[in-house]
Design a protein around this motif. Structure first.
Motif, PDB file in Angstrom:
ATOM      1  N   PHE A   1       0.842  -1.211   0.000  1.00  0.00           N
ATOM      2  CA  PHE A   1       0.000   0.000   0.000  1.00  0.00           C
ATOM      3  C   PHE A   1       0.869   1.250   0.000  1.00  0.00           C
ATOM      4  O   PHE A   1       0.646   2.190  -0.765  1.00  0.00           O
ATOM      5  N   LEU A   2       1.884   1.260   0.846  1.00  0.00           N
ATOM      6  CA  LEU A   2       2.784   2.416   0.904  1.00  0.00           C
ATOM      7  C   LEU A   2       3.574   2.576  -0.381  1.00  0.00           C
ATOM      8  O   LEU A   2       3.769   3.699  -0.881  1.00  0.00           O
ATOM      9  N   ALA A   3       4.026   1.457  -0.946  1.00  0.00           N
ATOM     10  CA  ALA A   3       4.771   1.514  -2.206  1.00  0.00           C
ATOM     11  C   ALA A   3       3.879   2.060  -3.329  1.00  0.00           C
ATOM     12  O   ALA A   3       4.306   2.916  -4.111  1.00  0.00           O
ATOM     13  N   ASN A   4       2.658   1.549  -3.414  1.00  0.00           N
ATOM     14  CA  ASN A   4       1.718   2.006  -4.447  1.00  0.00           C
ATOM     15  C   ASN A   4       1.454   3.509  -4.344  1.00  0.00           C
ATOM     16  O   ASN A   4       1.511   4.241  -5.335  1.00  0.00           O
TER      17      ASN A   4
ATOM     18  N   LEU B  23      12.990  13.819  -5.700  1.00  0.00           N
ATOM     19  CA  LEU B  23      12.549  12.649  -6.478  1.00  0.00           C
ATOM     20  C   LEU B  23      13.433  11.440  -6.200  1.00  0.00           C
ATOM     21  O   LEU B  23      12.933  10.315  -6.030  1.00  0.00           O
ATOM     22  N   SER B  24      14.730  11.646  -6.168  1.00  0.00           N
ATOM     23  CA  SER B  24      15.650  10.536  -5.944  1.00  0.00           C
ATOM     24  C   SER B  24      15.421   9.887  -4.581  1.00  0.00           C
ATOM     25  O   SER B  24      15.374   8.648  -4.464  1.00  0.00           O
ATOM     26  N   LYS B  25      15.262  10.699  -3.557  1.00  0.00           N
ATOM     27  CA  LYS B  25      15.070  10.154  -2.210  1.00  0.00           C
ATOM     28  C   LYS B  25      13.744   9.409  -2.086  1.00  0.00           C
ATOM     29  O   LYS B  25      13.666   8.363  -1.437  1.00  0.00           O
ATOM     30  N   HIS B  26      12.721   9.926  -2.696  1.00  0.00           N
ATOM     31  CA  HIS B  26      11.423   9.262  -2.587  1.00  0.00           C
ATOM     32  C   HIS B  26      11.322   8.057  -3.514  1.00  0.00           C
ATOM     33  O   HIS B  26      10.585   7.106  -3.210  1.00  0.00           O
TER      34      HIS B  26
ATOM     35  N   LYS C 220      12.652   5.387  -1.415  1.00  0.00           N
ATOM     36  CA  LYS C 220      11.672   4.928  -0.425  1.00  0.00           C
ATOM     37  C   LYS C 220      10.666   3.969  -1.038  1.00  0.00           C
ATOM     38  O   LYS C 220      10.242   3.007  -0.396  1.00  0.00           O
ATOM     39  N   VAL C 221      10.271   4.246  -2.275  1.00  0.00           N
ATOM     40  CA  VAL C 221       9.350   3.323  -2.963  1.00  0.00           C
ATOM     41  C   VAL C 221       9.982   1.939  -3.059  1.00  0.00           C
ATOM     42  O   VAL C 221       9.326   0.914  -2.780  1.00  0.00           O
TER      43      VAL C 221
ATOM     44  N   VAL D 129       5.178  10.160  -6.392  1.00  0.00           N
ATOM     45  CA  VAL D 129       6.418  10.455  -7.115  1.00  0.00           C
ATOM     46  C   VAL D 129       6.147  10.708  -8.589  1.00  0.00           C
ATOM     47  O   VAL D 129       6.685  11.656  -9.181  1.00  0.00           O
ATOM     48  N   GLU D 130       5.309   9.879  -9.203  1.00  0.00           N
ATOM     49  CA  GLU D 130       5.014  10.057 -10.620  1.00  0.00           C
ATOM     50  C   GLU D 130       4.231  11.337 -10.876  1.00  0.00           C
ATOM     51  O   GLU D 130       4.411  11.988 -11.895  1.00  0.00           O
TER      52      GLU D 130
END
Length: 638
Positions: free
Chosen positions: A469-472, A495-498, A501-502, A478-479
């Motif tokens: 759920f968090l990844a989605n 963007l790179s840091k997040h 995290k994904v 991010v997108e």
């Protein structure tokens, strides 16, 4: 004695200042004393000038006296005979000069009374002509025509000083100019200037202005009304529902550009030209004509900002109004540059301030709505939460107003703890290199969203679902940033840091959701020696893979890149591991009748099942309702 009501203004010093050329021109026109053989026994120089002027001026002025001839009543001097109109103007000016010269020591002269009577007749004629030109040329003198023809200023200037040379020279200049331009609006503007210059220099500025301001103000007021801008009280705006108010705002947005660039600009050009001989008159005239309409136009945004509910769904229209004023501020500042129009510019600036306050309040309300979202139902399939889509759609549209928001948020205080900002926001924000206020605000709102999503992830009983759920949801965030103007506000570092995290969330999902499957397979398939061990491994794999597949088959990963990345990693761990073990022991197991049943999956079967994952086998919309229920305006581009 002069007739009752005659104007001493004719002879005041300030009249002669309306045109600096009057004195020199009078010297060239008036005969010298020697021409009249000046002596104590003969008429004075001023009397001789008056005699000749009356002799020349009276016939042409009386010809156009509407009270004495039918011809003068039904005929227009400027429309029917432009050459004669120029002559008329010239002799009226000459009459004024003669009266100024003659007044010393002759205030009760019969000739002065006669001259004053002629002047009054001439002024009535010019008032009538001025009115006719203004009223009959409404189409030619509409602000759009005037503003688009301002390039013909040189032509207008060339015919603005009729009467300084001989009649033939005047006529030649006029005819050549008209032939060159052939523009009705330019001709009308030139005629108005001729009359205005003459009336002002003769002391009839008040009558000229009265006619002009009445007609032109009606045009401006009518233009504002036709553009859909009306005056509303604070209570009227407060009582309006949003749909009705938004309609009024749309009218205003469509009107402001036309009003500034055409309506007010055209009126400024016209008044500057017609009353070029007097700075004070053209200022007064323009102010009277435009003040009411401009105050209605520029006061409406303030009225809306002060008296409508401050809610996030309305902020885009508020930003549009802010843009409408700020984008046209150079023109507003230029058009309303007079001291007497300062309050108009002040009103426009006040509206900007109020609109900015509205936006800041609405953004705080938006943050509060995110934080107050109280839905506890988990999203089926660990899919993207409606809160995520609503917030990111809202922020992506908001980023389209980044320039305006930068102005509005410029004075926002920085966070008290910059180390927290860098750690959680995903970008550096130090005293040496502070992030722009708009960047901090957007990043903070996203952080509030992510914290809320983290809380919602805990409602899943299966921890692997929480991480998916968090990844989605983070991938969606991010997108959305990457494909909108948010990218330029947050930057590549964010963007790179997040992105990282994904991948962390996805890795945790894979570990918690599938590790019990991969753990059933030995790292070295050849190390398994006995058939019983092989059989036991196949059984454990069958059970764990079946269990994991049934549970995870309800999951949905909408982002194709994330979905493919997870599948590739699962295939590398599960498919390849199982394929190696199957190649080492599967054939032997199938030859044994007692053991053949334990080989339930060929490697291709495992691969196909993994390939079918993350498209969902249940209604992924169930349980996705959020108490955060922004208006459709959030995702509607203005």
């Amino acid at each position: 004695m002069p007739r009752k009501g005659m104007r001493s203004l004719f002879f005041s010093p300030k009249v002669s200042t309306s045109t600096d050329s009057s004195t020199s021109s009078s010297i060239s026109y008036f005969p010298s004393p020697s021409r009249f053989g000046f002596s104590p026994s003969k008429p004075s120089f001023s009397e001789s000038v008056m005699n000749r002027t009356l002799e020349m001026a009276e016939p042409i002025i009386m010809k156009w006296n509407p009270e004495t001839t039918t011809f003068a009543k039904v005929t227009s001097l400027f429309y029917d005979n432009r050459k004669e109109a120029i002559v008329f103007i010239k002799w009226v000016k000459n009459l004024q000069k003669a009266m100024q010269l003659f007044i010393t020591g002759n205030s009760s002269s019969e000739k002065l009374v006669r001259a004053q009577n002629l002047m009054q007749i001439a002024m009535k004629r010019l008032q009538k002509e001025f009115y006719q030109i203004l009223s009959m040329n409404r189409a030619h003198l509409d602000p759009e025509s005037v503003s688009t023809r301002s390039s013909s200023t040189s032509f207008l200037s060339s015919i603005s000083d009729y009467g300084e040379e001989d009649d033939d020279e005047d006529t030649r200049i006029v005819n050549e100019s008209i032939t060159e331009v052939e523009d009705a609006s330019s001709i009308a503007m030139a005629d108005l200037k001729l009359i205005a210059d003459c009336m002002i220099s003769c002391g009839y500025a008040k009558e000229c202005l009265k006619i002009y301001t009445i007609i032109r103000k009606s045009i401006v007021d009518e233009g504002i009304y036709k553009l859909g801008v009306e005056k509303f009280s604070a209570s009227q705006v407060h009582k309006m529902d949003w749909n009705a108010l938004e309609l009024r705002i749309n009218h205003w947005l469509n009107a402001v550009r036309t009003a500034v660039k055409t309506l007010f600009n055209g009126e400024r050009i016209l008044s500057d030209h017609v009353f070029a001989s007097s700075d004070s008159i053209r200022e007064s005239c323009f102010t009277v004509i435009t003040k009411e309409g401009a105050m209605i136009l520029f006061g409406f945004p303030e009225n809306v900002a002060k008296n409508s509910k401050k809610s996030p769904e309305k902020v885009f229209r508020i930003l549009d109004m802010y843009t409408g004023i700020s984008n046209h501020w150079p023109e507003i500042d230029s058009i309303f540059s007079f001291d007497s129009t300062t309050n108009i510019k002040s009103q426009a600036l006040t509206s900007l301030v109020r609109l900015g306050e509205y936006v800041r309040t609405a953004l705080n309300a938006f943050e509060s709505e995110i934080q107050k979202d109280s839905s506890k139902l988990h999203v089926a399939g660990a899919e993207i939460h409606i809160l995520t889509t609503d917030v990111m759609n809202y922020l992506s549209i908001l980023s389209d107003y980044s320039n305006i928001l930068s102005d509005i948020l410029a004075d926002s205080p920085p966070p008290a703890n910059n180390s927290v900002t860098e750690s959680y926001f995903g970008f550096t924000d130090s005293d040496d290199s502070p992030a722009p206020p708009i960047t901090r605000k957007i990043a903070w709102l996203i952080l509030v969203l992510l914290c809320k999503l983290d809380a919602k992830a805990r409602y899943y009983k299966d921890v692997s679902f929480s991480y998916l759920f968090l990844a989605n949801n983070l991938q969606y965030v991010v997108e959305k940033v990457r494909t909108s103007n948010l990218k330029y506000l947050l930057g590549d570092e964010w963007l790179s840091k997040h992105d990282s995290k994904v991948q962390q969330f996805a890795t945790n999902y894979e570990r918690l959701g599938w590790s019990h499957v991969t753990n059933t397979l030995p790292e070295d398939p050849t190390a398994v020696r006995t058939p019983e061990q092989v059989k036991e491994i196949f059984k454990k794999f069958n059970s764990s893979f079946d269990q994991a597949y049934r549970k995870q088959s309800v999951c949905v990963v909408l982002d194709s890149k994330l979905r493919d990345a997870i599948k590739v990693r699962l295939a590398r761990k599960i498919f390849r591991g199982y394929q190696k073990f199957y190649n080492a022991h599967g054939v032997a197991m199938q030859r044994d009748r007692n053991s053949a049943a334990v080989v339930r999956f060929a490697p291709e079967d495992v691969g196909h099942r993994l390939s079918d994952l993350f498209f969902g086998t249940v209604d992924s919309g169930s349980g996705s309702h959020s108490s955060f229920d922004p208006s459709s305006s959030h995702s509607r581009r203005p």
